[in-house]
Enzyme design. Structure first.
Site, PDB file in Angstrom:
ATOM      1  CD  GLU A 189      -1.143 -16.856  -8.306  1.00  0.00           C
ATOM      2  OE1 GLU A 189      -1.139 -16.427  -9.479  1.00  0.00           O
ATOM      3  OE2 GLU A 189      -0.467 -17.833  -7.950  1.00  0.00           O
ATOM      4  CB  CYS A 230      -6.686 -11.204 -11.788  1.00  0.00           C
ATOM      5  SG  CYS A 230      -7.484 -12.639 -11.112  1.00  0.00           S
TER       6      CYS A 230
HETATM    7  P1  NAD Z   1      -2.848  -3.480  -5.190  1.00  0.00           P
HETATM    8  O1  NAD Z   1      -1.553  -4.115  -5.504  1.00  0.00           O
HETATM    9  O2  NAD Z   1      -2.991  -2.026  -5.370  1.00  0.00           O
HETATM   10  O3  NAD Z   1      -3.228  -3.765  -3.665  1.00  0.00           O
HETATM   11  C1  NAD Z   1      -3.233  -5.086  -3.153  1.00  0.00           C
HETATM   12  C2  NAD Z   1      -2.989  -5.021  -1.665  1.00  0.00           C
HETATM   13  O4  NAD Z   1      -1.636  -4.604  -1.439  1.00  0.00           O
HETATM   14  C3  NAD Z   1      -3.879  -4.012  -0.945  1.00  0.00           C
HETATM   15  O5  NAD Z   1      -4.291  -4.561   0.298  1.00  0.00           O
HETATM   16  C4  NAD Z   1      -2.946  -2.834  -0.759  1.00  0.00           C
HETATM   17  O6  NAD Z   1      -3.309  -1.996   0.312  1.00  0.00           O
HETATM   18  C5  NAD Z   1      -1.632  -3.546  -0.498  1.00  0.00           C
HETATM   19  N1  NAD Z   1      -0.436  -2.722  -0.689  1.00  0.00           N
HETATM   20  C6  NAD Z   1      -0.300  -1.604  -1.433  1.00  0.00           C
HETATM   21  N2  NAD Z   1       0.972  -1.137  -1.346  1.00  0.00           N
HETATM   22  C7  NAD Z   1       1.656  -1.984  -0.532  1.00  0.00           C
HETATM   23  C8  NAD Z   1       2.989  -2.068  -0.042  1.00  0.00           C
HETATM   24  N3  NAD Z   1       3.903  -1.158  -0.380  1.00  0.00           N
HETATM   25  N4  NAD Z   1       3.340  -3.078   0.781  1.00  0.00           N
HETATM   26  C9  NAD Z   1       2.435  -4.020   1.121  1.00  0.00           C
HETATM   27  N5  NAD Z   1       1.139  -4.001   0.697  1.00  0.00           N
HETATM   28  C10 NAD Z   1       0.754  -3.002  -0.122  1.00  0.00           C
HETATM   29  O7  NAD Z   1      -3.985  -4.273  -6.023  1.00  0.00           O
HETATM   30  P2  NAD Z   1      -5.556  -4.016  -6.079  1.00  0.00           P
HETATM   31  O8  NAD Z   1      -5.805  -2.754  -6.809  1.00  0.00           O
HETATM   32  O9  NAD Z   1      -6.165  -4.196  -4.742  1.00  0.00           O
HETATM   33  O10 NAD Z   1      -6.012  -5.258  -6.961  1.00  0.00           O
HETATM   34  C11 NAD Z   1      -5.897  -5.246  -8.363  1.00  0.00           C
HETATM   35  C12 NAD Z   1      -4.679  -6.005  -8.813  1.00  0.00           C
HETATM   36  O11 NAD Z   1      -4.731  -7.329  -8.281  1.00  0.00           O
HETATM   37  C13 NAD Z   1      -4.620  -6.170 -10.316  1.00  0.00           C
HETATM   38  O12 NAD Z   1      -3.298  -5.996 -10.749  1.00  0.00           O
HETATM   39  C14 NAD Z   1      -5.078  -7.598 -10.536  1.00  0.00           C
HETATM   40  O13 NAD Z   1      -4.618  -8.188 -11.734  1.00  0.00           O
HETATM   41  C15 NAD Z   1      -4.531  -8.271  -9.323  1.00  0.00           C
HETATM   42  N6  NAD Z   1      -5.241  -9.509  -9.010  1.00  0.00           N
HETATM   43  C16 NAD Z   1      -4.634 -10.686  -9.343  1.00  0.00           C
HETATM   44  C17 NAD Z   1      -5.276 -11.884  -9.102  1.00  0.00           C
HETATM   45  C18 NAD Z   1      -4.627 -13.198  -9.475  1.00  0.00           C
HETATM   46  O14 NAD Z   1      -5.096 -14.237  -9.036  1.00  0.00           O
HETATM   47  N7  NAD Z   1      -3.567 -13.177 -10.267  1.00  0.00           N
HETATM   48  C19 NAD Z   1      -6.528 -11.879  -8.492  1.00  0.00           C
HETATM   49  C20 NAD Z   1      -7.103 -10.657  -8.142  1.00  0.00           C
HETATM   50  C21 NAD Z   1      -6.439  -9.477  -8.401  1.00  0.00           C
END
Ligand code: NAD
Length: 542
Positions: A293, A327
């Site tokens: 998501e 989100c």
């Molecule tokens: P992010 O993508 O920066 O990080 C999410 C997770 O991925 C973190 O634990 C991060 O450390 C990890 N990560 C980062 N680089 C990675 C890699 N190369 N390989 C594997 N893992 C990696 O997101 P964020 O800033 O924590 O959250 C905000 C984002 O999440 C926004 O885009 C928001 O829209 C989305 N979000 C979506 C939903 C939904 O249900 N659609 C819900 C909540 C948040």
């Protein structure tokens, strides 16, 4: 094996406490906030039930007071991540074989602990570490996570009870095995409940998991892990590994035993993982299930017949609550010219009343955005709008002197594809495009095509024919669609959550649809009187 078919306790949505002055919950929470503000927690990785202090550490700070450290966490590296994969595979043998009622009991007990003795602790950690108000933390870390535990157990039971038809002398059965390998769960910073759900949903279905929490949410995620341990989760079923995202990719996603990936976060990270899985596809023991998501550019679309006062309330709550870091948060609005002046006046009046600051002061409606990178991103959009001829900043701004504070910002875009109208910012910035009343059809098309996302959206109208038209025109624009409501606030068991397009695989967190992704059914046909014949009757001579 149990000699009975048990009925689960009925699932329900955890009632949200009000935290009114002088209430017990408020006193408990304030005491816990004071306690956690005075300490620095040392957070280990937890692998196979053992704690690992790697001495390579990171820090969790208060986003609203970034010089205040709340916790240090020990970063898992190559060695620990490989150990976590082995621990998950080892724990799987017993966990997958455990009778369902015992697996279910652990998560039902976790819900009780969470809404009881852990409530203030996890809410306080979420408030301090992720900068949420008391009410925002209560909705997220106490109530939504308890709802995930209770409803997912109920959905698991419903899945397990689905069985095929039989024919004479034959009993057909389907058993719902967990996937053949381990699951990697990676969570975002913005919801404590999402981390708890990403690791527990596959575990409820008999899988074992390696959970990488978001760095900024490590403190509240650690308490979720401790809570699950106290609820009786066996060692190694969920392995808690604070670490670099890139290391997960290097050491876990390319492991042939990875059977599933459960992710919430940005579109770019999920796309990167998908690419990596593609590159490794020949290596895996089975095709990994990829559930993600991701981002959104969620909209409010008003018709000239919209009721203005509740529309404005939805815009203000939908865009600025949770600092816009939901989100589902409203980040673009399409408002018809005929009601714009009224909408603008009311919106500016409401926004001017918003109080922002440290969440320990319960009179605040908003707190800070999560970190420096997010703060800078928000500032750059506000600066751009201030400098651009294509936009006008109606109110807002920022102050990064002590904490990462972005004020509730309202921008009017003078062209519909202005950048803050189409790109995800993930902060308290709402951009409005005012359309001519007679251009409804064209503007609906704009809303559908303007951004690559498809997460949430809300339409506002009193006229039924308009509602029907808008609902149809925007049918692929949002996975969670609202009529005369804000586009946020989905409740587990009531509005299964998720979007398509660049917003993810739309597997609907907190629903049966999500749990289906964590099983590999085996069909068993048992024949009571097998035939002795080889030849078929039609083969006889007349
Ligand atoms: P992010 O993508 O920066 O990080 C999410 C997770 O991925 C973190 O634990 C991060 O450390 C990890 N990560 C980062 N680089 C990675 C890699 N190369 N390989 C594997 N893992 C990696 O997101 P964020 O800033 O924590 O959250 C905000 C984002 O999440 C926004 O885009 C928001 O829209 C989305 N979000 C979506 C939903 C939904 O249900 N659609 C819900 C909540 C948040």
């Amino acid at each position: 094996m149990s000699n009975a078919i048990f009925n689960l306790p009925k699932a329900y949505n955890e009632p949200v406490y009000s935290y009114l002055p002088a209430s017990k919950e408020r006193e408990d929470l304030k005491a816990e906030l004071a306690r956690q503000s005075e300490m620095v927690v040392d957070i280990p990785a937890i692998i196979g039930g053992k704690e690992y202090y790697t001495e390579n550490t990171g820090k969790c700070v208060m986003p609203h007071d970034f010089n205040h450290t709340l916790a240090t966490y020990h970063i898992a590296g190559e060695k620990e991540l490989k150990m976590a994969a082995d621990a998950a595979m080892e724990a799987k043998k017993e966990w997958a074989a455990m009778p369902f009622e015992h697996r279910a009991s652990i998560f039902l007990k976790a819900a009780e602990l969470l809404t009881g003795k852990y409530r203030a602790k996890i809410n306080a950690a979420t408030m301090l570490g992720q900068s949420k108000t008391a009410f925002q933390a209560e909705i997220d870390s106490a109530c939504e996570l308890a709802d995930f535990f209770r409803y997912n157990v109920k959905y698991a039971e419903e899945i397990y009870s689905q069985q095929p038809e039989n024919s004479k002398g034959v009993w057909n059965r389907v058993e719902y095995r967990p996937l053949d390998g381990f699951i990697v769960a990676i969570s975002p910073f913005n919801f404590t409940s999402i981390g708890g759900n990403l690791c527990s949903a596959p575990a409820i279905m008999g899988n074992t998991v390696i959970w990488k929490p978001s760095q900024a949410a490590t403190l509240s995620s650690y308490y979720v892990m401790k809570l699950l341990e106290e609820a009786g989760l066996p060692k190694g079923v969920i392995n808690f590994v604070p670490c670099r995202g890139s290391d997960v990719s290097k050491y876990l996603i390319s492991d042939p035993r990875m059977a599933g990936f459960h992710f919430t976060g940005s579109t770019s990270v999920f796309s990167g993982v998908w690419n990596l899985v593609g590159e490794n596809i020949a290596k895996y023991n089975s095709y990994p299930r990829l559930v993600g998501e991701t981002g959104g550019k969620d909209f409010i679309f008003a018709h000239p017949t919209a009721d203005v006062k509740p529309l404005v309330a939805a815009m203000v709550r939908g865009a600025y609550e949770f600092q816009g870091q939901k989100c589902s948060a409203a980040s673009r609005a399409y408002i018809p010219q005929s009601i714009w002046e009224e909408v603008k006046t009311l919106a500016l009046e409401e926004i001017s009343k918003i109080k922002m600051g440290d969440p320990r002061d319960f009179t605040n409606f908003m707190a800070a955005v999560i970190d420096e990178a997010s703060f800078k991103k928000n500032c750059s959009y506000i600066d751009d709008a201030n400098a651009s001829a294509d936009a006008e900043v109606l109110c807002g701004g920022y102050d990064g002197s002590k904490g990462y504070f972005v004020k509730p910002t309202l921008i009017r875009a003078l062209k519909p594809d202005y950048k803050s109208m189409v790109e995800e910012i993930f902060g308290p910035v709402l951009t409005v495009y005012v359309y001519e009343d007679d251009k409804l059809d064209e503007t609906l098309e704009l809303c559908d095509k303007a951004s690559p996302y498809g997460l949430t959206g809300a339409i506002w109208a009193q006229d039924r024919a308009a509602i029907i038209k808008m609902e149809k025109a925007l049918s692929d624009t949002a996975g969670n669609f609202y009529i005369n409501d804000k586009p946020t606030g989905a409740v587990v068991g009531q509005q299964p959550f998720g979007g398509a397009r660049a917003s993810g695989t739309n597997d609907k967190a907190g629903s049966m649809l999500n749990l289906y992704r964590w099983i590999s059914p085996r069909t068993i046909k048992e024949t009571f009187s097998p035939t002795n014949d080889v030849a078929y009757p039609f083969m006889c001579e007349e």
